[in-house]
Design an enzyme around this catalytic site. Structure first.
Site, PDB file in Angstrom:
ATOM      1  N   CYS A 176      25.014 -21.813  46.654  1.00 32.39           N
ATOM      2  CA  CYS A 176      24.719 -20.375  46.665  1.00 32.39           C
ATOM      3  C   CYS A 176      25.177 -19.720  47.961  1.00 32.39           C
ATOM      4  O   CYS A 176      26.103 -18.937  47.996  1.00 32.39           O
ATOM      5  CB  CYS A 176      23.214 -20.142  46.535  1.00 32.39           C
ATOM      6  SG  CYS A 176      22.459 -21.001  45.195  1.00 32.39           S
TER       7      CYS A 176
HETATM    8  N1  SAJ Z   1      19.870 -23.090  56.375  1.00 28.77           N
HETATM    9  C1  SAJ Z   1      19.922 -23.001  57.758  1.00 28.77           C
HETATM   10  N2  SAJ Z   1      18.986 -22.243  58.400  1.00 28.77           N
HETATM   11  C2  SAJ Z   1      18.010 -21.572  57.717  1.00 28.77           C
HETATM   12  C3  SAJ Z   1      17.976 -21.675  56.308  1.00 28.77           C
HETATM   13  C4  SAJ Z   1      18.908 -22.447  55.659  1.00 28.77           C
HETATM   14  O1  SAJ Z   1      20.791 -23.592  58.398  1.00 28.77           O
HETATM   15  O2  SAJ Z   1      17.183 -20.918  58.361  1.00 28.77           O
HETATM   16  C5  SAJ Z   1      20.889 -23.866  55.663  1.00 28.77           C
HETATM   17  C6  SAJ Z   1      20.315 -24.973  54.822  1.00 28.77           C
HETATM   18  O3  SAJ Z   1      20.210 -26.162  55.575  1.00 28.77           O
HETATM   19  C7  SAJ Z   1      21.345 -25.099  53.701  1.00 28.77           C
HETATM   20  C8  SAJ Z   1      21.868 -23.685  53.545  1.00 28.77           C
HETATM   21  O4  SAJ Z   1      21.538 -22.997  54.764  1.00 28.77           O
HETATM   22  O5  SAJ Z   1      22.397 -25.940  54.097  1.00 28.77           O
HETATM   23  C9  SAJ Z   1      21.266 -22.942  52.359  1.00 28.77           C
HETATM   24  O6  SAJ Z   1      19.882 -23.092  52.485  1.00 28.77           O
HETATM   25  P1  SAJ Z   1      18.845 -22.197  51.605  1.00 28.77           P
HETATM   26  O7  SAJ Z   1      17.485 -22.413  52.205  1.00 28.77           O
HETATM   27  O8  SAJ Z   1      19.319 -20.820  51.461  1.00 28.77           O
HETATM   28  O9  SAJ Z   1      18.782 -22.966  50.225  1.00 28.77           O
HETATM   29  P2  SAJ Z   1      19.659 -22.824  48.924  1.00 28.77           P
HETATM   30  O10 SAJ Z   1      21.097 -22.893  49.173  1.00 28.77           O
HETATM   31  O11 SAJ Z   1      19.060 -23.799  47.983  1.00 28.77           O
HETATM   32  O12 SAJ Z   1      19.370 -21.333  48.465  1.00 28.77           O
HETATM   33  C10 SAJ Z   1      18.510 -21.115  47.376  1.00 28.77           C
HETATM   34  C11 SAJ Z   1      18.842 -19.730  46.914  1.00 28.77           C
HETATM   35  N3  SAJ Z   1      18.175 -19.477  45.662  1.00 28.77           N
HETATM   36  C12 SAJ Z   1      18.863 -18.803  44.716  1.00 28.77           C
HETATM   37  O13 SAJ Z   1      20.019 -18.466  44.865  1.00 28.77           O
HETATM   38  C13 SAJ Z   1      18.126 -18.497  43.492  1.00 28.77           C
HETATM   39  C14 SAJ Z   1      18.360 -18.703  47.927  1.00 28.77           C
HETATM   40  O14 SAJ Z   1      18.485 -17.387  47.358  1.00 28.77           O
HETATM   41  C15 SAJ Z   1      16.914 -18.943  48.245  1.00 28.77           C
HETATM   42  O15 SAJ Z   1      16.448 -17.951  49.166  1.00 28.77           O
HETATM   43  C16 SAJ Z   1      16.819 -20.324  48.879  1.00 28.77           C
HETATM   44  O16 SAJ Z   1      17.167 -21.261  47.840  1.00 28.77           O
HETATM   45  C17 SAJ Z   1      15.407 -20.624  49.325  1.00 28.77           C
HETATM   46  O17 SAJ Z   1      14.771 -19.687  49.878  1.00 28.77           O
HETATM   47  O18 SAJ Z   1      15.001 -21.774  49.187  1.00 28.77           O
END
Ligand code: SAJ
Length: 436
Positions: A272
């Site tokens: 995403c």
């Molecule tokens: N990450 C960071 N720092 C942060 C947060 C995330 O480096 O503060 C990294 C994570 O390690 C990962 C990437 O970014 O590699 C994405 O992380 P994410 O927490 O956004 O997780 P995803 O990719 O699973 O995003 C999903 C998305 N859900 C949908 O698209 C329906 C996102 O919109 C959600 O907000 C996210 O999950 C969530 O909050 O868990």
């Protein structure tokens, strides 16, 4: 036509097809089936449809027992044949929207689904696209195909967009309790699509158009990518200022309003966040507009793996070693904590670069038993005190909850920690810790 469909929805007699039975489509199909509808999943992958018909789930968030019960009750079935659409009143399209090699949108899955749905469309069919995509996709890819086949939108067939908000592994939010944004090609399209989703979702969020619905999702995920990019740049700036960025972030997090905590890392992975914003910037480029925040965030986030390798090189150099010939152990390769998905994972970029610099690299990830990297298969090595002590450097890429960080710190000699996993005072004789 509209009233007939609304009545069927009201009486829970509407039959729904879900195209694409992945981490979005299967939970959606299950939720509608559990709400009492008859649902048929359509997927080009026969191994998926066969598994469902055997009552098996291949999605961690969906229990096989749930699939078994729904298949046995005749509520859920799966097929590779789009002809099943003829007996359906509505179809939700949940196919992937990845990037291609040049990091442009790969619309091939949406186009093939749109073509197949159009070929099997019939009077009264409601078609909803759920795949995350650039604003304008539904009216530029689906609508013209339906019209070319002679269907009048909002009269013979209904067309809507509703972004998926499935968060794999999220124990608290699922299909039913995550508000669902819905926009229609016409007011009647919006009305029937909102009525359909009301069957399976507690809160519906109507928006005025297809583009608005497509844009909502891109705002949500661009918001994350840009804020992660910001906090990654804060990490780079704090390193220059000899300030501990983790301490700064923890302290900033005490602000009770007007602030939202993000943390730096080795880069961003998943299907995403690294991808969705580029769909938006790509579309804007075609309108002669440069989406600077998106491009800057992507530039910073995609260079974090390189920054991690520099940290490793500098840390080894302190010990009089080069990366070349060093034994390095990477802890965690999944793209985020406590999941098994390695898609777009920054860990893969770090591994690739360390191998390119002739280190002897191994990894341990309790969720990823094996990994194919540039055609080579790697397996997760057992994590032992010896393995930690033998490594010239241990690099923390994914801070899975399963790791015992005090134990790791006790046995490793050098730890490069990209997640602030190892906190607190150094035990006697413990590892030298270098942080992002
Ligand atoms: N990450 C960071 N720092 C942060 C947060 C995330 O480096 O503060 C990294 C994570 O390690 C990962 C990437 O970014 O590699 C994405 O992380 P994410 O927490 O956004 O997780 P995803 O990719 O699973 O995003 C999903 C998305 N859900 C949908 O698209 C329906 C996102 O919109 C959600 O907000 C996210 O999950 C969530 O909050 O868990």
């Amino acid at each position: 036509m509209k009233q007939a469909l609304l009545d069927k929805i009201q009486r829970r007699q509407v039959r729904l097809a879900v195209v694409g039975l992945g981490y979005v489509g299967l939970p959606l199909a299950v939720e509608f089936a559990q709400a009492g509808l008859t649902v048929v999943g359509i997927d080009v992958d026969a191994s998926k449809t066969a598994a469902i018909m055997r009552g098996e789930s291949y999605i961690p968030d969906i229990a096989s027992a749930t699939v078994t019960a729904l298949v046995r009750a005749g509520r859920l079935s799966a097929t590779t044949e789009y002809a099943a659409l003829r007996d359906c009143d509505a179809v939700s399209i949940c196919v992937p929207t990845p990037l291609n090699k040049t990091r442009d949108p790969d619309m091939s899955y949406v186009i093939s689904a749109a073509t197949a749905v159009t070929a099997h469309a019939h009077t009264g069919l409601l078609i909803v696209l759920e795949s995350t995509t650039y604003p304008g996709t539904t009216e530029e890819v689906l609508l013209p195909r339906l019209q070319a086949a002679g269907w009048r939108i909002g009269q013979d067939v209904f067309l809507a967009f509703s972004p998926e908000r499935i968060d794999p592994g999220n124990q608290h939010y699922g299909v039913r309790n995550t508000p669902k944004v819905v926009g229609g090609a016409t007011p009647d399209c919006a009305e029937v699509a909102q009525a359909l989703y009301q069957v399976a979702v507690d809160v519906i969020v109507p928006v005025s158009s297809l583009r608005a619905a497509e844009m909502v999702k891109l705002l949500e995920n661009t918001f994350r990518a840009v804020n992660i990019g910001l906090v990654n740049e804060m990490a780079l700036m704090c390193a220059k200022l000899d300030v501990n960025v983790w301490e700064v972030i923890e302290a900033a997090g005490t602000k009770p309003y007007g602030y939202m905590k993000f943390t730096p890392g080795p880069g961003i992975g998943g299907h995403c966040i690294p991808i969705d914003p580029l769909y938006l910037s790509w579309k804007l480029k075609s309108l002669n507009y440069t989406a600077r925040f998106i491009e800057l965030a992507d530039a910073i986030n995609s260079r974090m793996p390189e920054h991690v390798v520099t940290l490793v090189a500098d840390a080894l150099n302190e010990a009089g070693r080069a990366i070349n010939g060093s034994r390095l152990l990477v802890l965690g390769v999944a793209y985020k904590r406590d999941i098994d998905d390695v898609r777009e994972s920054p860990g893969l970029d770090v591994l690739t670069e360390l191998l390119a610099r002739k280190a002897s690299v191994s990894y341990h990830d309790p969720h990823v038993p094996r990994l194919t990297l540039n055609g080579q298969v790697y397996t997760s090595q057992p994590l032992t005190a010896e393995a930690l002590a033998e490594a010239d450097g241990v690099i923390i890429i994914t801070d899975h909850s399963a790791f015992d960080w005090a134990w790791v710190r006790q046995h490793a000699r050098l730890l490069v920690d990209t997640r602030n996993a190892v906190r607190g005072a150094a035990p006697r004789g413990g590892a030298r810790v270098v942080r992002l």
